[in-house]
Design a protein around this motif. Sequence first.
Motif, mmCIF file in Angstrom:
data_model
loop_
_atom_site.group_PDB
_atom_site.id
_atom_site.type_symbol
_atom_site.label_atom_id
_atom_site.label_comp_id
_atom_site.label_asym_id
_atom_site.label_seq_id
_atom_site.Cartn_x
_atom_site.Cartn_y
_atom_site.Cartn_z
ATOM 1 N N GLY A 1 1.239 5.112 3.368
ATOM 2 C CA GLY A 1 1.946 6.380 3.285
ATOM 3 C C GLY A 1 2.956 6.406 2.144
ATOM 4 O O GLY A 1 3.083 5.459 1.370
ATOM 5 N N ALA A 2 3.689 7.493 2.040
ATOM 6 C CA ALA A 2 4.594 7.723 0.909
ATOM 7 C C ALA A 2 5.840 6.848 1.004
ATOM 8 O O ALA A 2 6.300 6.491 2.096
ATOM 9 C CB ALA A 2 4.988 9.194 0.854
ATOM 10 N N PHE A 3 6.408 6.530 -0.162
ATOM 11 C CA PHE A 3 7.672 5.799 -0.248
ATOM 12 C C PHE A 3 8.802 6.808 -0.043
ATOM 13 O O PHE A 3 9.140 7.584 -0.935
ATOM 14 C CB PHE A 3 7.768 5.117 -1.619
ATOM 15 N N LEU A 4 9.395 6.792 1.151
ATOM 16 C CA LEU A 4 10.318 7.855 1.546
ATOM 17 C C LEU A 4 11.540 8.012 0.647
ATOM 18 O O LEU A 4 11.987 9.146 0.415
ATOM 19 C CB LEU A 4 10.761 7.626 3.000
ATOM 20 N N PRO A 5 12.133 6.944 0.102
ATOM 21 C CA PRO A 5 13.293 7.161 -0.775
ATOM 22 C C PRO A 5 12.986 8.019 -1.997
ATOM 23 O O PRO A 5 13.904 8.592 -2.584
ATOM 24 C CB PRO A 5 13.680 5.736 -1.177
ATOM 25 N N LEU A 6 11.708 8.129 -2.384
ATOM 26 C CA LEU A 6 11.333 8.956 -3.527
ATOM 27 C C LEU A 6 10.543 10.191 -3.080
ATOM 28 O O LEU A 6 9.751 10.745 -3.835
ATOM 29 C CB LEU A 6 10.491 8.137 -4.518
ATOM 30 N N GLN A 7 10.784 10.653 -1.856
ATOM 31 C CA GLN A 7 10.000 11.767 -1.335
ATOM 32 C C GLN A 7 10.144 13.030 -2.163
ATOM 33 O O GLN A 7 9.230 13.852 -2.232
ATOM 34 C CB GLN A 7 10.391 12.025 0.122
ATOM 35 N N ALA A 8 11.285 13.210 -2.842
ATOM 36 C CA ALA A 8 11.483 14.404 -3.662
ATOM 37 C C ALA A 8 10.528 14.447 -4.848
ATOM 38 O O ALA A 8 10.252 15.521 -5.395
ATOM 39 C CB ALA A 8 12.926 14.470 -4.162
ATOM 40 N N ASP A 9 10.019 13.283 -5.254
ATOM 41 C CA ASP A 9 9.061 13.214 -6.367
ATOM 42 C C ASP A 9 7.623 13.063 -5.884
ATOM 43 O O ASP A 9 6.710 12.934 -6.697
ATOM 44 C CB ASP A 9 9.409 12.029 -7.272
ATOM 45 N N ILE A 10 7.420 13.066 -4.578
ATOM 46 C CA ILE A 10 6.081 12.866 -4.024
ATOM 47 C C ILE A 10 5.577 14.086 -3.267
ATOM 48 O O ILE A 10 4.405 14.435 -3.354
ATOM 49 C CB ILE A 10 6.067 11.638 -3.075
ATOM 50 N N PHE A 11 6.471 14.770 -2.545
ATOM 51 C CA PHE A 11 6.010 15.762 -1.586
ATOM 52 C C PHE A 11 6.089 17.229 -2.028
ATOM 53 O O PHE A 11 5.107 17.958 -1.925
ATOM 54 C CB PHE A 11 6.778 15.588 -0.269
ATOM 55 N N PRO A 12 7.226 17.741 -2.526
ATOM 56 C CA PRO A 12 7.402 19.204 -2.494
ATOM 57 C C PRO A 12 6.671 20.022 -3.548
ATOM 58 O O PRO A 12 6.326 21.178 -3.294
ATOM 59 C CB PRO A 12 8.926 19.370 -2.661
ATOM 60 N N ASP A 13 6.415 19.479 -4.747
ATOM 61 C CA ASP A 13 5.958 20.311 -5.858
ATOM 62 C C ASP A 13 4.438 20.520 -5.834
ATOM 63 O O ASP A 13 3.711 19.888 -5.073
ATOM 64 C CB ASP A 13 6.377 19.685 -7.192
ATOM 65 N N GLY B 1 0.797 -1.220 0.000
ATOM 66 C CA GLY B 1 0.000 0.000 0.000
ATOM 67 C C GLY B 1 0.830 1.271 0.000
ATOM 68 O O GLY B 1 0.287 2.371 0.146
ATOM 69 N N THR B 2 2.154 1.148 -0.175
ATOM 70 C CA THR B 2 3.020 2.325 -0.195
ATOM 71 C C THR B 2 2.725 3.172 -1.425
ATOM 72 O O THR B 2 2.512 2.653 -2.513
ATOM 73 C CB THR B 2 4.502 1.896 -0.207
ATOM 74 N N VAL B 3 2.723 4.489 -1.246
ATOM 75 C CA VAL B 3 2.383 5.413 -2.323
ATOM 76 C C VAL B 3 3.652 5.835 -3.054
ATOM 77 O O VAL B 3 4.577 6.384 -2.454
ATOM 78 C CB VAL B 3 1.652 6.658 -1.769
ATOM 79 N N TYR B 4 3.685 5.595 -4.364
ATOM 80 C CA TYR B 4 4.791 5.994 -5.230
ATOM 81 C C TYR B 4 4.377 7.237 -6.028
ATOM 82 O O TYR B 4 3.188 7.579 -6.087
ATOM 83 C CB TYR B 4 5.155 4.848 -6.169
ATOM 84 N N PRO B 5 5.329 7.909 -6.670
ATOM 85 C CA PRO B 5 4.970 9.109 -7.446
ATOM 86 C C PRO B 5 3.884 8.869 -8.484
ATOM 87 O O PRO B 5 2.998 9.708 -8.673
ATOM 88 C CB PRO B 5 6.300 9.503 -8.105
#
Length: 627
Positions: free
Chosen positions: A244-256, A212-216
């Motif tokens: 919740g979000a897949f933390l190793p790819l947080q730069a493509d999931i969270f900031p923009d 159930g991890t969320v990817y970009p």
Amino acid sequence: MSSELAARSRWVTGRFVSRSRLPSSFVFKEYLKMQQKSCNSNKRGQCYAADVRRLWTANTCLKMRFLGKTILWRKILCFPHNLMFNSLVRTYLTKTYPVLNGKLQPIHQHVFESNLQNSMIHSKRYLELVKQVQKGGGEKAILRHTQRNRKLLVRDRLRLLLDKGEILELSPFAGLGMPYGDIPAAGCITGIGKVSGVWCVFIANDATVKGGTVYPVAVKKQLRAQDIAIQNRLPCIYLVDSGGAFLPLQADIFPDKNHGGRTFYNEAIMSATGIPQVAVVCGSCTAGGAYIPTMADETVMVDKIGTIFLAGPPLVKAATGEDSSPEDLGGATMHAKVSGCIDHFAATEEEAYKCARNIIATLNLELPPNMPTDFEEPLYAAEELNGLAPRDYAHTLDIKLVLSRLTDGSKFLEFKALFGTTLLTGFAQIKGHLVGIVANNGELTHHASLKGSHFVQLCDQRNIPIIFLQNTRPNVTVTRTLTKAVAVTNQLKAQGSMIASVACATVPKITIVIGGCYGGESFAMCGRSFDPNFLFLWPNARIGLVSPNHCSEFLKIDGNIQDEAQQKTMKEMLEVETSAFHSTSRIWDDGVILPADTRTVIGQCLNIFKREPRFHSHPERQVTLRI
């Protein structure tokens, strides 16, 4: 006066019984004569509801028990919800549309067979991906989900939630072949179906995919589903089971801007505009995912398996040293009795989906009208579209062959038939719905662009949905002479006019890429950038700036002359990146559909559209720009 009306009513009733066509001269003459008198005598400002689009034939009138009764002509003009004058006229006049000749000529047989072989290869790949997606996260993940966690699979959940009938699944191949691995269906299933008779968008997490991890790509798919709900003003149902979000790819999931936070922004905007949202918490709801149920209008939570918290028991232990269970920290009982985050407590998943259906039934929304069922089927088999799907631009056959297998009765009323013949425009019915059709039949020339611009404005003025059948040329124009340069400049100006018309049209738009989607011409044909309500691809479709077979020409024109090895590498890259399956895995569209299913999918989309008031289009004041 009464005897005159009685005579007219007997004439109309007789015409219904005999299934005869209403002569247009009589209809319009009587309409113009009687409309104002009827309105004045009934003290009504408007004689009929212009937004009703049902088609009334003798068969449907018989079902509604209109036949055998005396229907006054005045009442026919003033029926608000039943027999509309505009629908009555349209029913009979569209029967007279010319029939397309869809027969394949012997000279084109070799092209048809070549296209058919190519379509069979792509169809095989399509079916392989369908099987892969239906397996979800694999056998081990499914066993863990159903046996240890005692949860239903996501597709079983949707069967309990949705009415039996048509379901339009969106982007089922999203997430396959991504740089970070395969994420089947992007870890969530989205689509449109009926719940308690109401069309709803659903977004359902699949916890068997990566837990159930969320990817970009999952964020992008959820945002696209919300966009469709906003665009078509459809209620939205969330089945939340996310880690919740897949933390190793947080730069493509969270900031923009269009990353994860946009989901919650959309929820707020949808609530403010009156679009209902219902959430069912049927699993973990951790970190950012906890905002989805708390921002929904109503939330149902399943006991024992549903949890809502920003941080789970391990993080609580690490931060405070306290031992806590998931149920004590964020279970259904706690949220129902203490926090008040949920509105409905459900002991089982079956009870939760029944509760969600009941919530939708309380929305007090107008149910969709009964859709036309007495339309004509095309005269030619839909399976033959496989041989008409071009393997490349050189194998393109006349677009009328495609239309003859999509429209009701293979009928089509062409607009400007002798002008700009490389673009086909006109009116037809698909599954009983009146539509405008814009279809490539060659290069988008100067005349073709002006014709397309004019036709799109007509459809927007008349509130008629537009279907774009896109197959644009794969190469760029070389201008070696001044005369050619002037001609190309004029062509670009005309294409700019059509692009502006498409961008400003507020009617529903559906784009089907049946061949190539290349370069600037794709903009005028309502590509993804122009926000069509739905965009689908045939498996043979290609999307890119240039075709793989023309990349060497493009490099020479651009001045980047490379050796053969580099050109070969470039061609191989374009072969992969321009394919329909590469496109749909990144959600550049709403899904790949088989050619034989095109008519069904278009019919589903037309059934879903709501005729909402248009904000920046005013037909009474809008001027159609002539050539």
